[in-house]
Motif scaffolding. Structure first.
Motif, mmCIF file in Angstrom:
data_model
loop_
_atom_site.group_PDB
_atom_site.id
_atom_site.type_symbol
_atom_site.label_atom_id
_atom_site.label_comp_id
_atom_site.label_asym_id
_atom_site.label_seq_id
_atom_site.Cartn_x
_atom_site.Cartn_y
_atom_site.Cartn_z
ATOM 1 N N GLN A 33 5.068 -0.204 11.438
ATOM 2 C CA GLN A 33 4.400 0.954 12.030
ATOM 3 C C GLN A 33 3.011 1.180 11.451
ATOM 4 O O GLN A 33 2.717 0.789 10.318
ATOM 5 N N GLU A 34 2.166 1.806 12.211
ATOM 6 C CA GLU A 34 0.757 1.971 11.854
ATOM 7 C C GLU A 34 0.572 2.764 10.568
ATOM 8 O O GLU A 34 -0.356 2.497 9.798
ATOM 9 N N VAL A 35 1.445 3.734 10.286
ATOM 10 C CA VAL A 35 1.273 4.550 9.082
ATOM 11 C C VAL A 35 1.392 3.681 7.823
ATOM 12 O O VAL A 35 0.762 3.967 6.802
ATOM 13 N N ALA A 36 2.179 2.611 7.885
ATOM 14 C CA ALA A 36 2.276 1.680 6.757
ATOM 15 C C ALA A 36 1.091 0.724 6.747
ATOM 16 O O ALA A 36 0.545 0.392 5.688
ATOM 17 N N LEU A 37 0.679 0.285 7.930
ATOM 18 C CA LEU A 37 -0.430 -0.657 8.018
ATOM 19 C C LEU A 37 -1.739 -0.053 7.516
ATOM 20 O O LEU A 37 -2.590 -0.751 6.975
ATOM 21 N N GLN A 38 -1.902 1.263 7.696
ATOM 22 C CA GLN A 38 -3.111 1.934 7.202
ATOM 23 C C GLN A 38 -3.244 1.758 5.696
ATOM 24 O O GLN A 38 -4.325 1.473 5.173
ATOM 25 N N ASP A 39 -2.123 1.938 4.978
ATOM 26 C CA ASP A 39 -2.163 1.792 3.521
ATOM 27 C C ASP A 39 -2.305 0.333 3.109
ATOM 28 O O ASP A 39 -2.900 0.027 2.074
ATOM 29 N N VAL A 40 -1.750 -0.572 3.903
ATOM 30 C CA VAL A 40 -1.877 -1.998 3.598
ATOM 31 C C VAL A 40 -3.339 -2.440 3.688
ATOM 32 O O VAL A 40 -3.797 -3.279 2.903
ATOM 33 N N ARG A 41 -4.073 -1.884 4.635
ATOM 34 C CA ARG A 41 -5.509 -2.215 4.726
ATOM 35 C C ARG A 41 -6.226 -1.873 3.423
ATOM 36 O O ARG A 41 -7.120 -2.604 2.978
ATOM 37 N N LYS A 42 -5.844 -0.780 2.801
ATOM 38 C CA LYS A 42 -6.450 -0.387 1.520
ATOM 39 C C LYS A 42 -6.055 -1.377 0.423
ATOM 40 O O LYS A 42 -6.872 -1.707 -0.450
ATOM 41 N N GLU A 43 -4.810 -1.847 0.455
ATOM 42 C CA GLU A 43 -4.358 -2.823 -0.538
ATOM 43 C C GLU A 43 -5.122 -4.140 -0.386
ATOM 44 O O GLU A 43 -5.509 -4.779 -1.373
ATOM 45 N N ILE A 44 -5.340 -4.544 0.836
ATOM 46 C CA ILE A 44 -6.105 -5.764 1.107
ATOM 47 C C ILE A 44 -7.538 -5.602 0.609
ATOM 48 O O ILE A 44 -8.115 -6.515 0.004
ATOM 49 N N ASP A 45 -8.114 -4.417 0.839
ATOM 50 C CA ASP A 45 -9.474 -4.143 0.370
ATOM 51 C C ASP A 45 -9.534 -4.203 -1.153
ATOM 52 O O ASP A 45 -10.492 -4.731 -1.731
ATOM 53 N N GLY B 129 0.817 -1.204 0.000
ATOM 54 C CA GLY B 129 0.000 0.000 0.000
ATOM 55 C C GLY B 129 0.848 1.249 0.000
ATOM 56 O O GLY B 129 0.431 2.300 -0.465
ATOM 57 N N LYS B 130 2.082 1.129 0.494
ATOM 58 C CA LYS B 130 2.941 2.289 0.718
ATOM 59 C C LYS B 130 4.275 2.091 0.010
ATOM 60 O O LYS B 130 4.764 0.971 -0.116
ATOM 61 N N GLY B 131 4.869 3.186 -0.441
ATOM 62 C CA GLY B 131 6.201 3.108 -1.031
ATOM 63 C C GLY B 131 7.277 2.988 0.040
ATOM 64 O O GLY B 131 7.080 3.371 1.192
ATOM 65 N N GLY B 132 8.402 2.431 -0.347
ATOM 66 C CA GLY B 132 9.551 2.369 0.551
ATOM 67 C C GLY B 132 9.528 1.244 1.560
ATOM 68 O O GLY B 132 10.293 1.267 2.527
ATOM 69 N N VAL B 133 8.673 0.237 1.353
ATOM 70 C CA VAL B 133 8.622 -0.881 2.302
ATOM 71 C C VAL B 133 9.453 -2.071 1.825
ATOM 72 O O VAL B 133 9.485 -3.108 2.484
ATOM 73 N N GLY B 134 10.131 -1.933 0.678
ATOM 74 C CA GLY B 134 11.018 -2.993 0.212
ATOM 75 C C GLY B 134 10.386 -3.967 -0.754
ATOM 76 O O GLY B 134 10.865 -5.093 -0.898
ATOM 77 N N LYS B 135 9.367 -3.522 -1.480
ATOM 78 C CA LYS B 135 8.629 -4.413 -2.382
ATOM 79 C C LYS B 135 9.498 -4.890 -3.548
ATOM 80 O O LYS B 135 9.530 -6.091 -3.852
ATOM 81 N N SER B 136 10.207 -3.981 -4.204
ATOM 82 C CA SER B 136 11.060 -4.370 -5.331
ATOM 83 C C SER B 136 12.216 -5.248 -4.862
ATOM 84 O O SER B 136 12.598 -6.209 -5.545
ATOM 85 N N THR B 137 12.776 -4.907 -3.703
ATOM 86 C CA THR B 137 13.839 -5.729 -3.134
ATOM 87 C C THR B 137 13.345 -7.143 -2.888
ATOM 88 O O THR B 137 14.008 -8.126 -3.231
ATOM 89 N N PHE B 138 12.162 -7.258 -2.306
ATOM 90 C CA PHE B 138 11.607 -8.577 -2.017
ATOM 91 C C PHE B 138 11.334 -9.343 -3.313
ATOM 92 O O PHE B 138 11.626 -10.538 -3.406
ATOM 93 N N THR B 139 10.779 -8.663 -4.318
ATOM 94 C CA THR B 139 10.499 -9.322 -5.599
ATOM 95 C C THR B 139 11.767 -9.902 -6.201
ATOM 96 O O THR B 139 11.796 -11.054 -6.655
ATOM 97 N N ALA B 140 12.829 -9.106 -6.210
ATOM 98 C CA ALA B 140 14.096 -9.555 -6.795
ATOM 99 C C ALA B 140 14.673 -10.733 -6.018
ATOM 100 O O ALA B 140 15.123 -11.723 -6.608
ATOM 101 N N GLN B 141 14.666 -10.634 -4.690
ATOM 102 C CA GLN B 141 15.238 -11.711 -3.884
ATOM 103 C C GLN B 141 14.392 -12.985 -3.981
ATOM 104 O O GLN B 141 14.928 -14.102 -3.957
#
Length: 317
Positions: free
Chosen positions: A210-222, A67-79
């Motif tokens: 942290q909660e500020v990231a989890l807030q955006d993740v809830r939107k991604e789950i939705d 949901g949020k940028g900077g959480v390591g998504k591209s890094t995780f995809t590559a690894q």
């Protein structure tokens, strides 16, 4: 006959997501999917059968979301791609659909490569014999060039990645991973619509504690639930800082509301694992190498392996 593509949570009088009245008809009022249907082009896409045929030999298609940028998504995809491809019998592809921020070529050590045309379409860039990558980063005049495109042009490029790329040159593809931009925007809607006929194995969603990231993740789950994308689970990245010398850990992003574990219990989603923050991960990304291979004894590498094994276990059930 009712439309088989109508989501289970649609209103009783849903006209169907591919009809001319999708998202605009009287029966769409109050439907949780109204915005998704209204924002996509109505009528069947004539390119969908071509995309479906192209991807017919792909066993698993996985979306890596955040949901949020900077959480390591591209890094995780590559690894994840490197780890899956460590099995020489497994063929892996990576599609970088973060059109305006293509970082996969750098992270996977192939940023200076170019795409070649063959009689079967575009040939992806091969990092190794069983690991292929496609990104707009290969098409830019230089690595500092900005991609300043509106939605339709970005969506057209994503369609080309699926329609015109010869992903099955090896005869089959076991995993096709999609590195997506943050949020729930044009790119996400496009890839879900294009993969609908051939099927999406599921989504792996990344967050930090942290909660500020989890807030955006809830939107991604939705978004996933409204778009009928199966959620394989949640990965908590940068869960703590691991000292490279003593391997002691300390919290960087404090989980004020319980972190990913509490969110997964709240929304009934599997927690795939927690990966600590290790400076060696950033170093591996800068050099385009596999972190799990270069630092196998790191607590973060062991956490990566556990998460990857869990994903493989789920998709092979």
């Amino acid at each position: 006959m009712p439309d088989s593509n109508i989501p289970e949570n649609a209103n009783e009088h849903c006209p169907g997501p591919e009809s001319q009245g999708a998202g605009k008809a009287d029966g769409c009022a109050g439907c949780p999917n109204q915005e998704i249907c209204a924002s996509q082009a109505q009528g069947p896409d004539p390119d969908l059968p071509i995309v479906t045929e192209r991807l017919s030999k792909v066993r698993h298609k996985l979306l890596v979301l955040s949901g949020k940028g900077g959480v390591g998504k591209s890094t995780f995809t590559a690894q994840l791609a490197f780890a899956l491809a460590s099995d020489e019998s497994c063929d892996v592809g990576v599609v970088d659909i973060d059109i305006c921020g293509p970082s996969i070529p750098k992270i996977m050590g192939c940023e200076r490569e170019q795409i070649h045309q063959s009689s079967n379409g575009w040939s992806p860039v091969y990092v190794q014999d069983n690991l292929a990558v496609m990104s707009i980063g290969f098409m830019l005049p230089d690595e500092d060039s900005a991609v300043i495109w509106r939605g339709p042009k970005k969506n057209g490029m994503i369609k080309q990645f699926l329609k015109d790329v010869d992903w099955s040159s090896a005869g089959k593809l076991d995993y096709l991973l999609f590195d997506t931009p943050p949020g729930t925007s044009d790119e996400h809607l496009s890839v879900v619509q294009l993969l609908k006929a051939s099927g999406i194995t599921g989504a792996v969603i990344l967050t930090t504690p942290q909660e500020v990231a989890l807030q955006d993740v809830r939107k991604e789950i939705d978004f996933c639930r409204k778009a009928n994308v199966p959620i394989l689970g949640l990965v908590e990245n940068m869960a703590a800082f691991v000292c490279p010398s003593c391997h002691g850990s300390s919290l960087i992003f404090y989980p004020t509301t319980g972190g990913a574990d509490a969110l997964c219990r709240e929304l009934d989603i599997p927690l795939l694992g927690s990966i600590p923050l290790d400076p060696s991960i950033g170093r591996a990304c800068d050099f385009g190498s596999s972190f799990v291979d270069t630092c196998p004894e790191s607590p973060a590498a062991k956490a990566f392996v556990q998460v990857i094994d869990r994903i493989k276990q789920i998709v092979d059930q």
